[in-house]
Design a protein around this motif. Structure first.
Motif, mmCIF file in Angstrom:
data_model
loop_
_atom_site.group_PDB
_atom_site.id
_atom_site.type_symbol
_atom_site.label_atom_id
_atom_site.label_comp_id
_atom_site.label_asym_id
_atom_site.label_seq_id
_atom_site.Cartn_x
_atom_site.Cartn_y
_atom_site.Cartn_z
ATOM 1 N N ILE A 59 0.802 -1.114 -0.080
ATOM 2 C CA ILE A 59 0.058 -0.010 -0.034
ATOM 3 C C ILE A 59 0.811 1.156 0.133
ATOM 4 N N ARG A 60 1.011 1.772 -1.158
ATOM 5 C CA ARG A 60 1.674 3.141 -1.414
ATOM 6 C C ARG A 60 3.215 2.894 -0.983
ATOM 7 N N GLY A 61 3.671 1.692 -1.708
ATOM 8 C CA GLY A 61 4.934 1.417 -1.719
ATOM 9 C C GLY A 61 5.404 0.919 -0.046
ATOM 10 N N LYS A 62 4.489 0.654 0.761
ATOM 11 C CA LYS A 62 4.668 0.127 2.195
ATOM 12 C C LYS A 62 4.334 -1.373 2.136
ATOM 13 N N ALA A 63 4.866 -2.252 2.780
ATOM 14 C CA ALA A 63 4.350 -3.674 3.135
ATOM 15 C C ALA A 63 3.333 -3.678 4.378
ATOM 16 N N ASN A 64 1.974 -3.880 4.254
ATOM 17 C CA ASN A 64 0.963 -4.092 5.213
ATOM 18 C C ASN A 64 0.784 -5.701 5.545
ATOM 19 N N ARG A 65 0.736 -6.137 6.478
ATOM 20 C CA ARG A 65 0.697 -7.493 6.820
ATOM 21 C C ARG A 65 -1.062 -7.905 6.699
ATOM 22 N N ALA A 66 -1.205 -8.977 6.299
ATOM 23 C CA ALA A 66 -2.680 -9.446 6.047
ATOM 24 C C ALA A 66 -2.636 -11.038 6.367
ATOM 25 N N VAL A 67 -3.794 -11.327 6.671
ATOM 26 C CA VAL A 67 -3.949 -12.871 6.691
ATOM 27 C C VAL A 67 -5.069 -13.500 6.079
ATOM 28 N N VAL A 68 -4.852 -14.813 5.797
ATOM 29 C CA VAL A 68 -5.941 -15.273 4.668
ATOM 30 C C VAL A 68 -7.077 -16.057 5.755
#
Length: 365
Positions: free
Chosen positions: A346-355
């Motif tokens: 998101i806008r060049g930054k890694a944002n953690r997500a989980v399935v």
């Protein structure tokens, strides 16, 4: 909005102060009050949508059944007059031409209700493949206005307008020649919101009067007019695909998790490609995810794992019902398990997500 097609309800939307946007070549209301308010109205009470932009294609004739069996993935043998089935139409390579509902009107008489932006493409595709079949294919979209009435209070709202017992229509069935305050309609118990509700088809010149009567009937239940913005958040929470997002010419129904709409016990265009795909394994798989970090995912954001790109987001937003940031994404099958973590850029930054398990939202029966 010059040059855009307008539904029979366009002037009414302007009168209601709707924000109008371009969608699939149409000038459509995206919201009236706020997407959040409209979303809650449908989840908790009742909302009404203008869906007159949807396409209607008639397929009739002696070979209509055999023809639809050949061009569609689902088994038309599930149908009988008054019933509806969801199906897809594929290219030879298994990619999706479109997904839509098929209504059986009578013997050798079917109505296909297709995505607005694909109407012309679908009509041409169907006509091109009709050679050798005794069928008549007509684009009859201009003959219909259509509104969707969705939410827990949809039935009681519409019941005020008719003597016909709406409770007698099961899910994924329809009745035609029903009278709503003297207006003849075709009414189906379907929807694209995850809630109970109805789609009502009428002559275009009757659409305005019917809209106003439904709004009046639903007043005591807090009915709201709803736009495309709400339609999208509702369908997304219920994990219903949108062409151009979860489905396109490079995506198969198996990748999209729609194998329930594919009948391998008959021949259809694209079947061989799907059988090869089953044998070789999927190249990508649609998963639902929830953000662990704060960012809101959006369409086409890239998905990474350990610094390597593994997929892309098809739809993402803040869920009004769950009050969480969620999304759908295509990822390599190895990363599709529940609990798997990855990063959304998101806008060049890694944002953690989980399935997580989908659908994100399922109404209580």
């Amino acid at each position: 909005m010059e040059g855009l097609k307008k539904t029979p309800l366009f002037e009414l939307h302007n009168k209601l102060g709707a924000k109008i946007v371009e969608f699939g070549g149409w000038a459509m209301p995206v919201q009236y009050s706020s997407i959040l308010e409209e979303h809650r109205a449908v989840r908790e009470r009742v909302g009404i949508f203008d869906v007159s932009h949807m396409g209607e294609i008639s397929v009739r004739g002696r070979d209509a059944f055999d023809f639809l069996q050949y061009i569609l993935t689902n088994n038309m043998g599930k149908l009988e007059p008054g019933k509806i089935v969801y199906s897809l139409m594929l290219y030879e390579n298994g990619g999706t031409v479109d997904d839509f509902l098929v209504y059986q009107i009578g013997e050798n008489d079917y109505l296909l209700v297709v995505n607005a932006s694909n109407t012309e493409k679908d009509f041409n595709w169907i006509r091109e493949h009709a050679h050798g079949f005794e069928v008549e294919v007509n684009n009859i979209s201009s003959m219909y206005g259509e509104v969707a009435v969705q939410g827990p209070m949809a039935e009681v709202t519409l019941q005020k307008l008719t003597d016909f017992e709406l409770g007698s229509i099961p899910y994924y069935e329809f009745r035609h020649n029903v009278m709503l305050l003297g207006i003849e309609v075709l009414i189906s118990r379907t929807g694209y919101t995850g809630e109970d509700g109805f789609e009502v088809y009428m002559a275009p010149d009757k659409a305005g009067k019917l809209w106003e009567e439904i709004m009046e009937a639903g007043k005591e239940y807090g009915i709201l007019p709803c736009g495309l913005g709400t339609r999208d958040t509702l369908r997304f929470e219920a994990r219903m695909p949108l062409y151009g997002h979860e489905l396109d010419e490079n995506t198969t129904p198996l990748e999209a998790g729609l194998s329930f709409a594919v009948s391998f016990d008959k021949d259809f265009i694209g079947k061989d490609a799907l059988l090869r795909e089953k044998e070789d394994g999927l190249k990508k798989k649609l998963v639902g995810f929830e953000m662990v970090d704060k960012g809101i995912p959006r369409k086409d954001y890239e998905v990474y794992k350990d610094g390597a790109k593994i997929g892309y987001v098809t739809t993402g937003t803040h869920s009004p019902t769950l009050d969480k940031n969620i999304g759908l994404a295509y990822v390599k099958p190895d990363y599709a398990k529940i609990g798997e973590e990855f990063d959304i850029m998101i806008r060049g930054k890694a944002n953690r997500a989980v399935v997580v398990k989908t659908p994100f939202y399922k109404r209580q029966a």
